[in-house]
Design a protein around this motif. Sequence first.
Motif, short mmCIF file in Angstrom:
data_model
loop_
_atom_site.label_atom_id
_atom_site.label_comp_id
_atom_site.label_asym_id
_atom_site.label_seq_id
_atom_site.Cartn_x
_atom_site.Cartn_y
_atom_site.Cartn_z
N TYR A 12 -105.81 -44.10 18.00
CA TYR A 12 -106.70 -43.05 18.49
C TYR A 12 -107.91 -43.63 19.21
N THR A 13 -108.34 -42.93 20.24
CA THR A 13 -109.63 -43.17 20.87
C THR A 13 -110.49 -41.94 20.62
N ALA A 14 -111.67 -42.16 20.07
CA ALA A 14 -112.57 -41.05 19.74
C ALA A 14 -113.88 -41.21 20.50
N TRP A 15 -114.57 -40.08 20.70
CA TRP A 15 -115.89 -40.09 21.31
C TRP A 15 -116.86 -39.40 20.34
N TYR A 16 -117.91 -40.11 19.96
CA TYR A 16 -118.86 -39.59 18.99
C TYR A 16 -120.23 -39.42 19.65
N CYS A 17 -121.02 -38.51 19.06
CA CYS A 17 -122.31 -38.15 19.65
C CYS A 17 -123.45 -38.55 18.71
N LEU A 18 -124.31 -39.45 19.18
CA LEU A 18 -125.45 -39.88 18.36
C LEU A 18 -126.49 -38.78 18.21
N ASP A 19 -126.51 -37.82 19.14
CA ASP A 19 -127.48 -36.72 19.06
C ASP A 19 -127.12 -35.72 17.98
N LEU A 20 -125.90 -35.80 17.46
CA LEU A 20 -125.44 -34.92 16.38
C LEU A 20 -125.03 -35.83 15.22
N PRO A 21 -125.99 -36.21 14.37
CA PRO A 21 -125.76 -37.27 13.36
C PRO A 21 -124.98 -36.79 12.13
N PHE A 22 -123.76 -36.31 12.36
CA PHE A 22 -122.90 -35.88 11.26
C PHE A 22 -121.76 -36.88 11.10
N ASN A 23 -121.50 -37.29 9.87
CA ASN A 23 -120.35 -38.15 9.59
C ASN A 23 -119.13 -37.25 9.37
N ALA A 24 -118.61 -36.73 10.47
CA ALA A 24 -117.52 -35.75 10.37
C ALA A 24 -116.80 -35.66 11.70
N GLY A 25 -115.69 -34.93 11.69
CA GLY A 25 -114.93 -34.70 12.90
C GLY A 25 -113.79 -33.75 12.62
N PRO A 26 -113.00 -33.40 13.63
CA PRO A 26 -111.86 -32.52 13.42
C PRO A 26 -110.76 -33.20 12.62
N TRP A 27 -109.85 -32.39 12.12
CA TRP A 27 -108.71 -32.86 11.31
C TRP A 27 -109.23 -33.74 10.18
N LYS A 28 -108.73 -34.98 10.06
CA LYS A 28 -109.16 -35.88 8.99
C LYS A 28 -110.14 -36.95 9.48
N PHE A 29 -110.62 -36.79 10.72
CA PHE A 29 -111.45 -37.84 11.30
C PHE A 29 -112.88 -37.83 10.74
N SER A 30 -113.42 -39.02 10.52
CA SER A 30 -114.81 -39.20 10.11
C SER A 30 -115.11 -40.69 10.21
N GLY A 31 -116.32 -41.08 9.80
CA GLY A 31 -116.63 -42.50 9.70
C GLY A 31 -117.31 -43.12 10.89
N LEU A 32 -117.84 -42.31 11.81
CA LEU A 32 -118.58 -42.83 12.96
C LEU A 32 -120.04 -42.43 12.85
N PRO A 33 -120.95 -43.10 13.57
CA PRO A 33 -122.39 -42.84 13.42
C PRO A 33 -122.88 -41.56 14.08
N GLY A 34 -121.98 -40.67 14.40
CA GLY A 34 -122.32 -39.37 14.96
C GLY A 34 -121.10 -38.48 14.92
N LEU A 35 -121.28 -37.21 15.18
CA LEU A 35 -120.17 -36.27 15.14
C LEU A 35 -119.07 -36.69 16.12
#
Length: 277
Positions: free
Chosen positions: A142-165
């Motif tokens: 997988y390639t994911a894109w995370y947003c530092l302006d939205l500091p949530f450790n979360a994502g769709p489906w089972k994704f998480s673990g990045l320093p932003g949403l």
Amino acid sequence: TYRFEVDMNAFDSTADYMPDYDIMRLEISSSGLTRFYSISADICDSVMLKARLESLQKQDHSDRGVALAGWMPEGRVAIYDDYWQNWPEKGTLTVRYNILHTEYEYSEPLPTMNWKLIPDIVKEVCGYPCYGARAHFRGRDYTAWYCLDLPFNAGPWKFSGLPGLIMAVEESSGIFSWEVIGISQKQGDIHIHDENFDNFQLHYENHNDKQTDYRIISRKQAAVIDRRRWADPWGFALDKGIMVLSRVNENSRETVEVTSANREQFALPEVPALELE
């Protein structure tokens, strides 16, 4: 509670199967609890509830045959899968899905995804600058894109673990993708399934609906059940003693009764599994 509308697709133009396509919703609370579910399924349930309440008041059966999905764009399906991160306790992922009046549920430790940050990959998602990351998870890349302006450790489906949403994800084969297309906020708590509340039955004088069955299973058992959705799609109905008629000739509209003896001929092309391990 923050709400993120997510466009989810699972489609391979070279394969012969009905693609999964739905608009999902990711809700995130201040405590870290998240819920990822289908907006389409939520609306379909609301349509049915309204029809049932009206039918109960009229003491008729006008809710039978209600076109639950008549409002949906062509090709979209309502995906009856719910995912909660950090429930029933922090660090736990719980998945629940419905197949023909049976609710299946399993829990597992919130998956650890070993992301490799790729800061030079930048993408704008829903107006926000997002930075790239890559990970291999249960047989897929997988390639994911995370947003530092939205500091949530979360994502769709089972994704998480990045320093932003996690705002967007693409799977390397090109079949699966998720992307946030809308952001809003709402008052109130995230809905947690309450068996006593969600499963109330509306009874008619001479008709009783069957109660929904609840089964706690493992993730491996869920994978077996998921494959059966396609290999034996009418088997779930036959197991419950429900008579099924299936069209066998589109031109003549010929239908036959599905039985234990002929059920295999109604197998559907299998949608690729997200988790291969």
